[in-house]
Design an enzyme around this catalytic site. Structure first.
Site, PDB file in Angstrom:
ATOM      1  N   TYR A   1     -22.484  -4.340  14.144  1.00  0.00           N
ATOM      2  CA  TYR A   1     -23.823  -4.661  13.474  1.00  0.00           C
ATOM      3  C   TYR A   1     -24.927  -3.640  13.414  1.00  0.00           C
ATOM      4  O   TYR A   1     -24.914  -3.144  14.689  1.00  0.00           O
ATOM      5  CB  TYR A   1     -24.294  -6.016  13.817  1.00  0.00           C
TER       6      TYR A   1
ATOM      7  N   ASP B   1     -24.829   4.213  17.175  1.00  0.00           N
ATOM      8  CA  ASP B   1     -25.833   3.322  17.002  1.00  0.00           C
ATOM      9  C   ASP B   1     -25.977   2.730  18.311  1.00  0.00           C
ATOM     10  O   ASP B   1     -25.281   1.842  19.011  1.00  0.00           O
ATOM     11  CB  ASP B   1     -25.379   2.295  16.101  1.00  0.00           C
TER      12      ASP B   1
ATOM     13  N   LYS C   1     -34.671  -1.934  20.761  1.00  0.00           N
ATOM     14  CA  LYS C   1     -34.783  -2.670  21.997  1.00  0.00           C
ATOM     15  C   LYS C   1     -35.501  -2.055  23.308  1.00  0.00           C
ATOM     16  O   LYS C   1     -36.705  -2.059  23.270  1.00  0.00           O
ATOM     17  CB  LYS C   1     -33.314  -3.115  22.190  1.00  0.00           C
TER      18      LYS C   1
HETATM   19  P1  KE4 Z   1     -33.072  -4.396  14.721  1.00  0.00           P
HETATM   20  O1  KE4 Z   1     -33.524  -4.436  13.276  1.00  0.00           O
HETATM   21  O2  KE4 Z   1     -32.910  -6.028  14.936  1.00  0.00           O
HETATM   22  O3  KE4 Z   1     -34.273  -4.147  15.882  1.00  0.00           O
HETATM   23  O4  KE4 Z   1     -31.728  -3.549  15.193  1.00  0.00           O
HETATM   24  C1  KE4 Z   1     -30.845  -3.839  14.273  1.00  0.00           C
HETATM   25  C2  KE4 Z   1     -29.573  -3.379  15.232  1.00  0.00           C
HETATM   26  C3  KE4 Z   1     -28.967  -2.476  15.198  1.00  0.00           C
HETATM   27  N1  KE4 Z   1     -27.886  -1.929  15.939  1.00  0.00           N
HETATM   28  C4  KE4 Z   1     -27.431  -2.727  16.886  1.00  0.00           C
HETATM   29  C5  KE4 Z   1     -26.370  -2.099  17.528  1.00  0.00           C
HETATM   30  C6  KE4 Z   1     -28.041  -4.135  16.918  1.00  0.00           C
HETATM   31  O5  KE4 Z   1     -27.589  -4.773  18.212  1.00  0.00           O
HETATM   32  C7  KE4 Z   1     -29.044  -4.420  16.409  1.00  0.00           C
HETATM   33  C8  KE4 Z   1     -29.669  -5.987  16.593  1.00  0.00           C
HETATM   34  N2  KE4 Z   1     -28.883  -6.552  17.536  1.00  0.00           N
HETATM   35  C9  KE4 Z   1     -29.235  -8.159  17.119  1.00  0.00           C
HETATM   36  C10 KE4 Z   1     -28.508  -8.773  18.602  1.00  0.00           C
HETATM   37  N3  KE4 Z   1     -27.069  -8.653  18.519  1.00  0.00           N
HETATM   38  C11 KE4 Z   1     -30.443  -8.411  17.179  1.00  0.00           C
HETATM   39  C12 KE4 Z   1     -30.848  -9.933  17.205  1.00  0.00           C
HETATM   40  C13 KE4 Z   1     -31.251 -10.482  15.856  1.00  0.00           C
HETATM   41  O6  KE4 Z   1     -30.541 -10.188  14.857  1.00  0.00           O
HETATM   42  O7  KE4 Z   1     -32.165 -11.399  16.089  1.00  0.00           O
END
Ligand code: KE4
Length: 435
Positions: free
Chosen positions: A145, A240, A268
């Protein structure tokens, strides 16, 4: 599930005006049923919900809270920044300070652009890779993801996998056609794509420790192999590190495993709980980003003075207090030893993975190395575990496809507490005992 009356009322009200009552799907408890808790405050390793109940928190806002909630240095920095205004739309010194910290701490990053989220970071990094190589295709991994940009919502992990609809409606064939999907920990699946699409693959984007199908560590040689194949094929390797950055080591997974990507995406922890993302890497690539170069990317609130103040405080603390990582490792080992003992003593059909302060308890007895093996998790058993732990005062991610996160605010006593709850709840789930 009793005793969450006010959260229930708030959820009903939220659903009137917000899709699913949440601003991010995975928060809606979709895969565990029931209503999400509305959180009103958090301190250290604990959160408090609208009904006044306190929980030991292992979600940590999905990763940012490496130092625990409401960390004093971050709170003070944001408070001081707030007095000077909230957003200027003009360059500020804090952006320089945060960029210099990222360049100093993340081994492969020479130049970095700040954005507002992990999604912005990954979509921009892929755009840059396509521009720099003149090639259209991207390789991601099943269960990986990288945020919600169209091209990534093809067999994605996290909330997309949780919802069971990895390829989202609204993603056009045009947007998805250049996304190729390989299997995590399978170099062969990557090499086969390069053989099938010679000269067409701009980049490989990988979570160096997968965290969105649960925590799945890279097997020996996997990351090194990706580095080699990308170098050989002239493709850009993107780590990533939105989740692993500043967590699995001060310099992220690239420091922990000693493999250098061409581009890195961050999120994060970099914002200390405020909205900050970033992408950076080789200078010859990053100088192609506007206004240095032609690759356009922009953002009204990118480098926002409040958000960057949180990020500077978080990264400065980590830089000045590297022993935090020893504490995180100790807590991780303590938790791991306890969980493995429970599994062994009772023969439960579970498997455990951990890298530093991110970990997962999979509800499958088989070793989890990729999406296929992760997806074998017994969702019903996980659901029972989730609610049993919540009723025991432990807040876990409401999905079998998320990692649990430790913070430096978790004490040895907290780990003893969560292990005690885990033992009782697993007994109830697998042996029908009472919790
Ligand atoms: P954001 O756009 O949510 O800040 O980041 C996306 C993203 C990109 N790459 C990795 C490896 C990530 O884990 C994420 C976001 N992680 C999820 C939790 N598994 C965010 C939680 C959510 O979607 O509310």
């Amino acid at each position: 599930m009793s005793g969450h009356e006010l959260s229930k009322k708030l959820f009903e009200r939220a659903k009137e005006t917000i899709p699913g009552g949440v601003n991010s799907p995975v928060r809606a408890f979709g895969s565990v049923g029931g209503d999400p808790l509305f959180v009103v405050r958090a301190d250290g390793a604990r959160i408090t919900d609208a009904d006044g109940k306190e929980y030991l928190d292992f979600v940590g806002s999905w990763g940012p809270m490496l130092l625990g909630h409401n960390q004093e240095g971050i709170r003070r920095a944001v408070y001081e920044a707030l007095k000077l205004g909230t957003s200027f739309g003009a360059p500020t010194t804090r952006e320089i300070e945060l960029a210099e910290l990222v360049v100093e701490l993340v081994p492969s990053v020479e130049v970095v652009r700040l954005v507002n989220s992990g999604t912005e970071a990954t979509m921009s990094a892929v755009r840059l890779a396509r521009a720099a190589t003149g090639r259209p295709r991207m390789v991601k991994f099943r269960g990986g993801y990288h945020g919600h940009a169209d091209a990534f919502l093809v067999e994605a992990g996290s909330g997309a996998a949780t919802l069971g609809v990895p390829s989202s409606p609204g993603v056009t064939p045009g947007a998805a056609q250049d996304t190729l999907v390989a299997d995590y920990n399978s170099l062969e699946s990557v090499e086969s794509l390069f053989d099938t699409y010679p000269g067409e693959i701009a980049c490989v984007i990988v979570e160096p420790v997968a965290g969105n199908m649960g925590c799945v560590p890279p097997i020996e040689g996997f990351l090194e192999g990706l580095r080699e194949v990308c170098t050989k094929e002239g493709a850009i390797l993107i780590f990533d590190e939105v989740m692993t950055g500043f967590r699995v080591a001060l310099g992220g997974a690239q420091e922990r495993y000693g493999v250098m990507p061409d581009l890195t995406t961050l999120g994060k922890v970099i914002g200390g709980g405020l909205p900050v993302g970033a992408y950076g890497g080789r200078e010859d690539l990053m100088r192609q980003i506007a206004p240095d170069g032609p690759v356009y990317q922009a953002g009204t609130l990118s480098g926002n003075p409040l958000a960057t103040s949180g990020g500077i405080a978080a990264l400065s603390f980590l830089k000045e207090t590297p022993e935090v990582f020893e504490t995180l490792e100790e807590r991780g080992q303590q938790l791991e030893a306890g969980v493995k003992e429970i599994i062994k003593d009772h023969g439960y059909p579970l498997s455990w993975t951990r890298v530093g302060s991110m970990a997962s308890l999979f509800f499958t007895p088989d070793e989890v190395t990729d999406w296929e093996s992760a997806a074998r998790s017994d969702r019903e058993a996980f659901k029972g575990f989730f609610w049993g732990m919540l009723d025991s005062g432990v807040y876990l991610a409401p999905s079998p496809f998320e990692a649990l996160f430790l913070s430096s605010a978790h004490t040895q006593g907290d780990i003893v507490e969560v292990l005690s709850a885990t033992k009782e709840v697993l007994r109830a789930v697998f042996e029908g005992g009472t919790t």
